[in-house]
Design a protein around this motif. Structure first.
Motif, PDB file in Angstrom:
ATOM      1  N   GLY A 136       0.783  -1.227   0.000  1.00 42.59           N
ATOM      2  CA  GLY A 136       0.000   0.000   0.000  1.00 42.59           C
ATOM      3  C   GLY A 136       0.817   1.280   0.000  1.00 42.59           C
ATOM      4  N   PHE A 137       2.069   1.203  -0.368  1.00 40.09           N
ATOM      5  CA  PHE A 137       2.918   2.389  -0.367  1.00 40.09           C
ATOM      6  C   PHE A 137       2.963   3.104  -1.714  1.00 40.09           C
ATOM      7  CE2 PHE A 137       4.439   0.142   3.359  1.00 40.09           C
ATOM      8  CZ  PHE A 137       4.485   1.176   4.274  1.00 40.09           C
ATOM      9  N   MET A 138       2.098   2.710  -2.620  1.00 39.61           N
ATOM     10  CA  MET A 138       2.009   3.381  -3.920  1.00 39.61           C
ATOM     11  C   MET A 138       0.564   3.691  -4.216  1.00 39.61           C
ATOM     12  SD  MET A 138       4.538   1.539  -6.524  1.00 39.61           S
ATOM     13  CE  MET A 138       6.280   1.548  -6.262  1.00 39.61           C
ATOM     14  N   ARG A 139       0.354   4.853  -4.797  1.00 40.44           N
ATOM     15  CA  ARG A 139      -0.973   5.189  -5.290  1.00 40.44           C
ATOM     16  C   ARG A 139      -1.113   4.509  -6.650  1.00 40.44           C
ATOM     17  NH1 ARG A 139       1.235   9.992  -4.851  1.00 40.44           N
ATOM     18  NH2 ARG A 139       1.324  10.759  -2.742  1.00 40.44           N
ATOM     19  N   GLY A 140      -2.161   3.773  -6.845  1.00 39.70           N
ATOM     20  CA  GLY A 140      -2.333   3.077  -8.126  1.00 39.70           C
ATOM     21  C   GLY A 140      -1.305   1.968  -8.266  1.00 39.70           C
TER      22      GLY A 140
END
Length: 175
Positions: free
Chosen positions: A152-156
């Protein structure tokens, strides 16, 4: 198309990387693309510039002052853009290119890849970075990117900004 190529300035690396870099350089020139690179006469940088020029292509070198001071400017340049430091070089290479390809490289190459991708994630540009995964070189980085995404450390998805090609056909289809 103006293609930034990020790659190693080291010469003591696997011959496979050198050979595939030369193939890419010839392909860029044959297809009418302009090479935008770090302007150094060392390692894969010199390999790709030489291959582009020998095939009749065009080379733009973005040359930091330290490269000049150390006497390592490539002789294959059609256009030379001088700059003060590596941060300037990254900015200028982004400005003068339409897309970037990352060949095998070290800390500098990683810095260039992530700087370009990070600035795309917040909308400064819409240019993509393609990891040219010669002989699986980028597999550990791709695994890390997958891990960051899963956690979950990236958007998209990272694939919006960083793509992977394992051969010249795949690379060509991404340009």
């Amino acid at each position: 198309m103006r293609v930034a190529v990020y790659c190693s300035a080291n010469s003591h690396i696997d011959e496979e990387y050198i050979q595939q870099t030369a193939v890419l350089g010839r392909w860029l020139a044959t297809n009418g693309h302009t090479l935008v690179f770090g302007g150094t006469d060392l390692g894969l940088m010199e390999t790709i510039a030489k291959a582009v020029k020998e095939e009749g292509g065009r080379c733009v070198g973005v040359v930091p002052s330290k490269v000049e001071e150390n006497g390592h400017v490539s002789k294959w340049l059609d256009e030379r853009i001088d700059c003060d430091n590596l941060s300037d070089r990254k900015d200028l290479m982004l400005q003068y290119s339409d897309v970037a390809i990352a060949l095998p490289g070290g800390i500098g190459t990683l810095d260039e890849v992530f700087s370009m991708a990070a600035s795309a994630t917040i909308g400064y540009h819409h240019k993509k970075v393609i990891l040219y995964n010669i002989s699986g070189f980028w597999n550990p980085l791709v695994a890390l990117l997958e891990h960051l995404q899963v956690q979950g450390f990236m958007r998209g998805t990272y694939k919006q900004f960083i793509q992977v090609a394992s051969n010249l056909d795949e690379l060509s289809s991404l340009l």
